[in-house]
Motif scaffolding. Structure first.
Motif, PDB file in Angstrom:
ATOM      1  N   ILE A  27     130.210  15.343  32.781  1.00 21.23           N
ATOM      2  CA  ILE A  27     129.903  16.599  32.087  1.00 21.23           C
ATOM      3  C   ILE A  27     129.063  17.505  32.978  1.00 21.23           C
ATOM      4  CG2 ILE A  27     128.611  17.574  30.146  1.00 21.23           C
ATOM      5  CD1 ILE A  27     129.532  15.131  28.508  1.00 21.23           C
ATOM      6  N   GLY A  28     128.097  16.925  33.680  1.00 19.29           N
ATOM      7  CA  GLY A  28     127.272  17.717  34.588  1.00 19.29           C
ATOM      8  C   GLY A  28     128.084  18.314  35.721  1.00 19.29           C
ATOM      9  N   LEU A  29     129.044  17.568  36.215  1.00 15.87           N
ATOM     10  CA  LEU A  29     129.887  18.083  37.294  1.00 15.87           C
ATOM     11  C   LEU A  29     130.707  19.280  36.827  1.00 15.87           C
ATOM     12  CD1 LEU A  29     130.816  17.611  40.208  1.00 15.87           C
ATOM     13  CD2 LEU A  29     132.625  16.169  39.283  1.00 15.87           C
ATOM     14  N   VAL A  30     131.132  19.266  35.592  1.00 20.76           N
ATOM     15  CA  VAL A  30     131.954  20.359  35.068  1.00 20.76           C
ATOM     16  C   VAL A  30     131.087  21.525  34.626  1.00 20.76           C
ATOM     17  CG1 VAL A  30     133.529  20.989  33.194  1.00 20.76           C
ATOM     18  CG2 VAL A  30     133.806  18.819  34.384  1.00 20.76           C
ATOM     19  N   ARG A  31     129.935  21.265  34.003  1.00 19.91           N
ATOM     20  CA  ARG A  31     129.182  22.315  33.329  1.00 19.91           C
ATOM     21  C   ARG A  31     128.119  23.004  34.180  1.00 19.91           C
ATOM     22  NH1 ARG A  31     130.160  23.681  27.927  1.00 19.91           N
ATOM     23  NH2 ARG A  31     128.162  24.624  28.290  1.00 19.91           N
ATOM     24  N   LEU A  32     127.569  22.348  35.188  1.00 18.68           N
ATOM     25  CA  LEU A  32     126.464  22.949  35.935  1.00 18.68           C
ATOM     26  C   LEU A  32     126.976  24.100  36.803  1.00 18.68           C
ATOM     27  CD1 LEU A  32     124.388  19.777  36.779  1.00 18.68           C
ATOM     28  CD2 LEU A  32     123.899  21.531  35.087  1.00 18.68           C
ATOM     29  N   PRO A  33     126.146  25.148  36.983  1.00 23.17           N
ATOM     30  CA  PRO A  33     126.668  26.405  37.522  1.00 23.17           C
ATOM     31  C   PRO A  33     126.860  26.487  39.039  1.00 23.17           C
ATOM     32  CG  PRO A  33     124.370  26.668  36.918  1.00 23.17           C
ATOM     33  CD  PRO A  33     124.773  25.299  36.489  1.00 23.17           C
ATOM     34  N   ASP A  34     126.150  25.763  39.844  1.00 17.68           N
ATOM     35  CA  ASP A  34     126.345  25.939  41.284  1.00 17.68           C
ATOM     36  C   ASP A  34     126.417  24.589  42.006  1.00 17.68           C
ATOM     37  OD1 ASP A  34     123.767  25.040  41.540  1.00 17.68           O
ATOM     38  OD2 ASP A  34     122.929  26.910  42.234  1.00 17.68           O
ATOM     39  N   PHE A  35     126.644  24.646  43.309  1.00 16.84           N
ATOM     40  CA  PHE A  35     126.900  23.440  44.102  1.00 16.84           C
ATOM     41  C   PHE A  35     125.736  22.468  44.071  1.00 16.84           C
ATOM     42  CE2 PHE A  35     126.436  21.158  48.092  1.00 16.84           C
ATOM     43  CZ  PHE A  35     127.613  20.435  48.087  1.00 16.84           C
ATOM     44  N   TYR A  36     124.541  22.981  44.242  1.00 17.63           N
ATOM     45  CA  TYR A  36     123.371  22.104  44.348  1.00 17.63           C
ATOM     46  C   TYR A  36     123.117  21.360  43.033  1.00 17.63           C
ATOM     47  CZ  TYR A  36     122.575  24.591  48.648  1.00 17.63           C
ATOM     48  OH  TYR A  36     122.726  25.117  49.889  1.00 17.63           O
ATOM     49  N   MET A  37     123.305  22.051  41.915  1.00 24.89           N
ATOM     50  CA  MET A  37     123.119  21.400  40.620  1.00 24.89           C
ATOM     51  C   MET A  37     124.251  20.404  40.359  1.00 24.89           C
ATOM     52  SD  MET A  37     121.883  24.507  38.250  1.00 24.89           S
ATOM     53  CE  MET A  37     120.698  25.678  38.820  1.00 24.89           C
ATOM     54  N   ARG A  38     125.460  20.758  40.769  1.00 27.38           N
ATOM     55  CA  ARG A  38     126.591  19.845  40.584  1.00 27.38           C
ATOM     56  C   ARG A  38     126.456  18.608  41.456  1.00 27.38           C
ATOM     57  NH1 ARG A  38     130.879  24.386  41.105  1.00 27.38           N
ATOM     58  NH2 ARG A  38     130.631  25.350  39.072  1.00 27.38           N
ATOM     59  N   LEU A  39     125.793  18.740  42.570  1.00 25.00           N
ATOM     60  CA  LEU A  39     125.613  17.609  43.464  1.00 25.00           C
ATOM     61  C   LEU A  39     124.726  16.538  42.827  1.00 25.00           C
ATOM     62  CD1 LEU A  39     126.180  16.545  46.300  1.00 25.00           C
ATOM     63  CD2 LEU A  39     124.115  17.714  47.055  1.00 25.00           C
ATOM     64  N   HIS A  40     123.798  16.943  41.995  1.00 23.87           N
ATOM     65  CA  HIS A  40     122.864  16.017  41.373  1.00 23.87           C
ATOM     66  C   HIS A  40     123.562  15.095  40.380  1.00 23.87           C
ATOM     67  CE1 HIS A  40     119.084  14.607  39.759  1.00 23.87           C
ATOM     68  NE2 HIS A  40     119.513  14.916  38.553  1.00 23.87           N
ATOM     69  N   ARG A  99     124.454  29.696  48.373  1.00 19.77           N
ATOM     70  CA  ARG A  99     123.339  30.145  47.529  1.00 19.77           C
ATOM     71  C   ARG A  99     123.283  29.335  46.241  1.00 19.77           C
ATOM     72  NH1 ARG A  99     120.262  33.010  50.807  1.00 19.77           N
ATOM     73  NH2 ARG A  99     121.459  34.555  51.950  1.00 19.77           N
ATOM     74  N   SER A 100     122.057  29.147  45.760  1.00 12.33           N
ATOM     75  CA  SER A 100     121.841  28.479  44.486  1.00 12.33           C
ATOM     76  C   SER A 100     121.522  29.521  43.428  1.00 12.33           C
ATOM     77  CB  SER A 100     120.684  27.493  44.592  1.00 12.33           C
ATOM     78  OG  SER A 100     120.408  26.930  43.331  1.00 12.33           O
ATOM     79  N   LYS A 101     121.904  29.234  42.187  1.00  8.69           N
ATOM     80  CA  LYS A 101     121.590  30.131  41.077  1.00  8.69           C
ATOM     81  C   LYS A 101     120.275  29.764  40.415  1.00  8.69           C
ATOM     82  CE  LYS A 101     126.376  31.179  40.120  1.00  8.69           C
ATOM     83  NZ  LYS A 101     127.494  31.058  39.187  1.00  8.69           N
TER      84      LYS A 101
END
Length: 112
Positions: A27-40, A99-101
């Protein structure tokens, strides 16, 4: 209850916990807005989710009298490689000026 039933219940609980972490990571991979957050999200899912499944498999193989060396080696490989690969991906993104959001932290006054 016998010992084998307790081990099976513990393995089932580990698999359910692992499924929860894998679902949260997906869910985090789909819902988080940018690369750095999706990486977590996938890194946490891989370490906790896959680790839980492998630990359950290790328990069940020990119950059957097998040593479970393959499960132990897979667990060690996942726990070593997941943080390293996430770090390399983050460094590549920084190198490419992705860039990160996320909001920047407050400026810290060095004289305060």
């Amino acid at each position: 209850m016998t010992m084998s039933v307790w081990i099976e219940w513990l393995a089932a609980a580990l698999i359910l916990m692992a499924a929860f972490f894998l679902l949260v990571g997906a869910i985090g991979l789909v819902r988080l807005p940018d690369f750095y957050m999706r990486l977590h999200a996938p890194t946490k899912a891989s370490t906790l989710g896959v680790g839980g499944v492998l630990l359950a498999s290790l328990l069940l193989s020990a119950q059957q009298g097998r040593p479970g060396i393959a499960e132990l080696l897979i667990t060690l490989f996942v726990f070593v490689t997941a943080p390293v690969s996430a770090n390399l991906l983050a460094q590549a993104a920084l190198h490419l000026n992705v860039r990160s959001k996320a909001a920047l932290p407050e400026q810290v006054d060095p004289h305060a």
